[in-house]
Design a protein around this motif. Structure first.
Motif, PDB file in Angstrom:
ATOM      1  N   ASP A 131       0.834  -1.222   0.000  1.00  0.00           N
ATOM      2  CA  ASP A 131       0.000   0.000   0.000  1.00  0.00           C
ATOM      3  C   ASP A 131       0.869   1.273   0.000  1.00  0.00           C
ATOM      4  OD1 ASP A 131      -2.068  -1.735   0.132  1.00  0.00           O
ATOM      5  OD2 ASP A 131      -2.550  -1.392   2.240  1.00  0.00           O
ATOM      6  N   PHE A 132       1.964   1.235   0.757  1.00  0.00           N
ATOM      7  CA  PHE A 132       2.847   2.411   0.801  1.00  0.00           C
ATOM      8  C   PHE A 132       3.506   2.647  -0.564  1.00  0.00           C
ATOM      9  CE2 PHE A 132       3.760   1.683   5.608  1.00  0.00           C
ATOM     10  CZ  PHE A 132       2.542   2.256   5.929  1.00  0.00           C
ATOM     11  N   ALA A 133       3.845   1.557  -1.246  1.00  0.00           N
ATOM     12  CA  ALA A 133       4.449   1.704  -2.586  1.00  0.00           C
ATOM     13  C   ALA A 133       3.456   2.422  -3.494  1.00  0.00           C
ATOM     14  CB  ALA A 133       4.820   0.331  -3.147  1.00  0.00           C
ATOM     15  N   HIS A 134       2.200   2.016  -3.390  1.00  0.00           N
ATOM     16  CA  HIS A 134       1.149   2.634  -4.189  1.00  0.00           C
ATOM     17  C   HIS A 134       1.043   4.130  -3.860  1.00  0.00           C
ATOM     18  CE1 HIS A 134      -2.441   2.682  -6.572  1.00  0.00           C
ATOM     19  NE2 HIS A 134      -3.131   3.201  -5.568  1.00  0.00           N
ATOM     20  N   GLU A 135       1.085   4.445  -2.565  1.00  0.00           N
ATOM     21  CA  GLU A 135       0.998   5.852  -2.138  1.00  0.00           C
ATOM     22  C   GLU A 135       2.194   6.654  -2.685  1.00  0.00           C
ATOM     23  OE1 GLU A 135      -1.312   7.449  -0.245  1.00  0.00           O
ATOM     24  OE2 GLU A 135      -2.589   5.687   0.017  1.00  0.00           O
ATOM     25  N   ALA A 136       3.377   6.034  -2.681  1.00  0.00           N
ATOM     26  CA  ALA A 136       4.565   6.732  -3.200  1.00  0.00           C
ATOM     27  C   ALA A 136       4.413   6.993  -4.704  1.00  0.00           C
ATOM     28  CB  ALA A 136       5.826   5.917  -2.927  1.00  0.00           C
ATOM     29  N   VAL A 137       3.937   5.984  -5.440  1.00  0.00           N
ATOM     30  CA  VAL A 137       3.772   6.145  -6.890  1.00  0.00           C
ATOM     31  C   VAL A 137       2.731   7.231  -7.183  1.00  0.00           C
ATOM     32  CG1 VAL A 137       3.013   4.975  -9.009  1.00  0.00           C
ATOM     33  CG2 VAL A 137       4.569   3.816  -7.424  1.00  0.00           C
ATOM     34  N   LEU A 138       1.660   7.258  -6.390  1.00  0.00           N
ATOM     35  CA  LEU A 138       0.629   8.303  -6.576  1.00  0.00           C
ATOM     36  C   LEU A 138       1.225   9.702  -6.473  1.00  0.00           C
ATOM     37  CD1 LEU A 138      -2.472   7.123  -4.479  1.00  0.00           C
ATOM     38  CD2 LEU A 138      -2.296   7.390  -6.960  1.00  0.00           C
ATOM     39  N   ARG A 139       2.309   9.820  -5.683  1.00  0.00           N
ATOM     40  CA  ARG A 139       2.954  11.132  -5.477  1.00  0.00           C
ATOM     41  C   ARG A 139       4.162  11.317  -6.389  1.00  0.00           C
ATOM     42  NH1 ARG A 139       0.352   9.446  -1.230  1.00  0.00           N
ATOM     43  NH2 ARG A 139      -0.755  10.953   0.081  1.00  0.00           N
ATOM     44  N   GLY A 140       4.241  10.518  -7.443  1.00  0.00           N
ATOM     45  CA  GLY A 140       5.360  10.662  -8.390  1.00  0.00           C
ATOM     46  C   GLY A 140       6.630   9.983  -7.912  1.00  0.00           C
TER      47      GLY A 140
END
Ligand SMILES: Cc1cc2nc3c(=O)[nH]c(=O)nc-3n(C[C@H](O)[C@H](O)[C@H](O)COP(=O)(O)OP(=O)(O)OC[C@H]3O[C@@H](n4cnc5c(N)ncnc54)[C@H](O)[C@@H]3O)c2cc1C
Length: 451
Positions: free
Chosen positions: A383-392
């Motif tokens: 989930d954190f990886a997804h959050e990081a990708v969402l923020r570029g």
């Protein structure tokens, strides 16, 4: 080969990830390595110092190759010629004796140079100097068909690749950074033991600064520390900017009792004596400063003790390391940290946040105490990886993806981009024998059942 033995060799990396090789080979020179590869039909995994944390050096089957005997170290002006088996610590000592230094500074200096090349290692100084790739001037590689090549900077690959989109972070180490006409060194550095066996390199050394000031600065709040990071990141004199949150300091106190009780700390290192910028932040008077080698070594140990304590704690509880390696563009740093806390705080899972904040690259490490918390932590990694990708951001800033995190590749890249990476792998290792299971599940024809 050295008498590596024919009995199965258990292998485990620093994350606690375990596997086994049918045998271990320790060639004494390149000719022995080539002779082996030409006749070889088995999967091959290169094993460095096993300080990797993604299972990259852990084989599931086949032959493990150690280049520990490739330990050349020749220091010149502005450069060093190093073997893949040389330890980073030995290069650091030799460079220092010549009044120079090697800029990449991954926290663990017992790593082999080959491992740092394969993982494009970076660390505390990369926000100023960049990661390993930038400091490799020439690279020697042995391919799986036994071909040996020495590549110089600017020597372009002789096949077509598309451009893959890389994140707007200041560091990134996940997949091959393909672009048309890229040079060989750029594709091999960071290839996580999947494209070639790296045997030797010429690396850049920089002149040692005349004066260095180091400090561990204690802050009354996380917000104050993060504001200081934003204000200081571009200061030309700063060459290290590392973060410890309150729980990191609590964990450190278990092994270093003088570790203070405070909301956050920054480890800094700067060249020269211009410290005016420190006046702009609410730094505790008890902060530590030092200018000698002994001070720097004390602070290095303080920093190093943290990931070691994290790894020990999680493994003592019976789980694998559950740590993130995600970076975001610097402007999104505080927002990303707030998001980690928002997601983790309600769960009761103990966690620490620390690391390379100059690059907006902190490691969130969860320390689960129960099987349920371990399952939750595992989900958070994704989930954190997804959050990081969402923020570029990137799903891998310095540790690579290896086997444990290879599923994250598809969060960052499109299907055609991953196919383009696999095409490079197929071209350089058509039987898909090297580093099986790293980055991608291997191609069905060569795949071992456990890959
Ligand atoms: C306490 C601690 C702190 C750490 N801090 C940092 C940090 O700050 N920054 C950072 O970047 N990393 C960090 N790491 C991770 C690790 O130290 C690095 O990834 C390091 O580069 C691994 O080197 P190694 O020799 O241990 O390689 P290994 O773990 O043995 O191997 C890593 C990968 O490289 C491949 N490989 C090794 N040698 C070769 C070769 N000669 N040719 C081709 N492939 C090869 C392996 O197959 C594997 O895929 C840390 C690890 C620990 C335990």
């Amino acid at each position: 080969m050295a008498p590596g033995g024919m009995k199965p060799q258990p292998v485990e990396d620093a994350s606690g990830y375990r596997g086994q090789a049918d045998r271990l080979l320790t060639p004494v020179n390149e000719a022995e390595l080539v002779t082996f590869l030409v006749a070889n039909r088995e999967p091959v995994t290169v094993v460095g110092a096993l300080s990797g944390v993604t299972g990259g050096a852990v084989p599931t089957t086949g032959v493990a190759i150690s280049l520990a005997k490739f330990d050349r170290c020749e220091i010149g002006r502005g450069m060093a010629r190093v073997g893949a088996g040389l330890l980073l610590a030995d290069l650091q000592v030799a460079a220092k004796a010549s009044k120079q230094f090697y800029a990449p500074d991954p926290t663990y200096n017992g790593a082999s140079m080959g491992g740092t090349f394969a993982n494009n290692a970076s660390g505390s100084r990369s926000f100023r100097f960049g990661s390993t790739r930038r400091h490799v001037l020439a690279l020697r590689a042995v391919f799986m068909d036994g071909t040996v090549r020495e590549f110089r900077r600017g020597e372009a690959i002789d096949f077509d690749v598309p451009r893959v989109t890389v994140p707007a972070t200041t560091k990134h180490q996940a997949g091959y950074p393909l672009e048309p006409g890229m040079d060989w060194i750029d594709v091999l550095i960071g290839s996580e033991g999947t494209l070639a066996i790296l045997t030797e390199a010429t690396v850049r050394l920089l002149p040692a600064p005349a004066e260095l000031l180091s400090g561990v600065l204690f802050f009354p709040s996380e917000a104050a520390a993060l504001a200081a990071v934003d204000a200081w990141r571009t200061l030309p004199q700063l060459r290290m900017l590392e973060y410890f949150d309150a729980e990191s300091l609590n964990l450190l106190r278990e092994v270093i009792p003088e570790s203070p009780r405070c909301a956050a700390a920054l480890l800094i290192e700067q060249e020269g004596d211009d410290t005016g910028y420190l006046d702009s932040a609410p730094i505790d008077e008890a902060s530590w400063f030092g200018t000698t080698d002994a001070d720097r070594e004390r602070f290095r140990k303080f920093r190093h003790a943290l990931p070691e304590r994290v790894n020990d704690t999680v493994r003592r509880n019976g789980y694998l390391k559950m740590g993130t390696d995600y970076a975001v563009p610097p402007g999104r740093n505080a927002e990303m940290i707030a998001r980690y806390r928002e997601m983790l705080d309600p769960t009761g899972i103990r966690y620490v946040i620390y690391g390379h904040i100059g690059d907006a690259h902190v490691h969130v490490n969860m320390l689960p105490a129960t099987a349920e918390q371990a399952r939750q932590s595992q989900r958070f990694l994704h989930d954190f990886a997804h959050e990081a990708v969402l923020r570029g951001g990137t799903v891998g800033a310095e540790h690579g993806l290896g086997k444990r995190k290879r599923d994250l590749l598809s969060l960052l890249y499109s299907g055609p981009e991953i196919e383009a990476m696999k095409a490079v792998k197929r071209r350089l290792d058509p039987r898909w024998l090297l580093g099986q299971g790293n980055l991608f599940p291997c191609e069905p024809a060569s795949c071992s059942p456990s890959c």
